[in-house]
Design a protein around this motif. Sequence first.
Motif, PDB file in Angstrom:
ATOM      1  N   TYR A 146     -16.088  34.585  53.714  1.00  0.00           N
ATOM      2  CA  TYR A 146     -17.205  34.030  52.946  1.00  0.00           C
ATOM      3  C   TYR A 146     -17.622  32.679  53.540  1.00  0.00           C
ATOM      4  N   ALA A 208     -16.395  38.115  48.371  1.00  0.00           N
ATOM      5  CA  ALA A 208     -17.614  37.509  47.831  1.00  0.00           C
ATOM      6  C   ALA A 208     -17.304  36.502  46.726  1.00  0.00           C
ATOM      7  N   LYS A 210     -14.483  34.863  46.559  1.00  0.00           N
ATOM      8  CA  LYS A 210     -13.554  33.895  47.143  1.00  0.00           C
ATOM      9  C   LYS A 210     -12.108  34.081  46.652  1.00  0.00           C
ATOM     10  N   GLN A 235     -23.269  36.077  50.634  1.00  0.00           N
ATOM     11  CA  GLN A 235     -21.893  35.823  50.208  1.00  0.00           C
ATOM     12  C   GLN A 235     -20.878  36.261  51.267  1.00  0.00           C
ATOM     13  N   ILE A 236     -21.372  36.937  52.307  1.00  0.00           N
ATOM     14  CA  ILE A 236     -20.501  37.559  53.301  1.00  0.00           C
ATOM     15  C   ILE A 236     -20.797  37.022  54.692  1.00  0.00           C
TER      16      ILE A 236
END
Length: 316
Positions: A146, A208, A210, A235-236
């Motif tokens: 992430y 995503a 964390k 998010q990636i």
Amino acid sequence: MKYTIIAAATALAVSLSLPASAEFKLDSRYKDADGDLVADIADASEQLDPGTLIFAFTPVEDPAVYAEAWSDFLEHMSEVTGKKVQFFPVQSNAAQIEAMRAGRLHIAGFNTGSNPLAVACAGYSPFTMMASGDGSFGYEMEIITYPGSGIEKVEDIKGGKLAFTSETSNSGFKAPSAILKADYSMEAGTDFEPVFSGKHDNSVLGVANKDYPAAAVANSVMNRMISREVVTADQIVSLYKSQTFPTTSYGVANTLNADLQAKIKEAFATFEWSGSSLEEEFSKSGEAQFVPITFKKEWEVIRKIDDANGVEYTCQ
């Protein structure tokens, strides 16, 4: 019944030029007279002609989503076979394999890495796969993290954690293990701590959100999740992308009689994707039709990865 994967890590350059596969063996309860590497149709005394056919999709994501996605197809299969067809949500690859071996599961989609185990231990006979409109098929394994994780390249995973899915998964365990060993001299338990999420969607969500600093996943699953807005692309971060591997295969238990197997194959071959619930879901990862495959040909690279990893499948 226990299905055990025994693996001894061996250096591997994952490519189509891998050494030839060692002999692939079926469990002693199955025969392979024609040499196609899958079980022959069972003897007449063991053949089944069930009133209700049970279908299961590989347990990679929320079963409720896929019960709806497969609804139009299963209605079509019911019309072709003249039988009721029921969607069976499974929670693990082991449960799916056990159900087919025990005769409780008749038709299934098995993920890439569990195909050899299902073929060897459950009498599974794969014959088709989803493909794009031009006939191309497959997915890639990606190692993801992430933004802001502090991991900018694969080597930065050293000393931390890497999420796998399960030991039966090609992209979720076997291929990344081989690649990390061969290309980066990194081994689980020595250079990083392996954790197992159980499924690809769990790994994607874990990164995503964390919860995992990094994970190895099938990008076909990840891309569908992004299309459904379960996660967002920002998010990636992708650290590594592999060569293309065959994706989920679909097939039958060898205990079904020949006429019924032929009708099931006909259902896959004649299904009209346009406007269907299957198209609505799987167009998100580029699939648009079913194409014929064989375990002997399309799964050769997966068997080679298993051989190079020292993997043995035991059906106990």
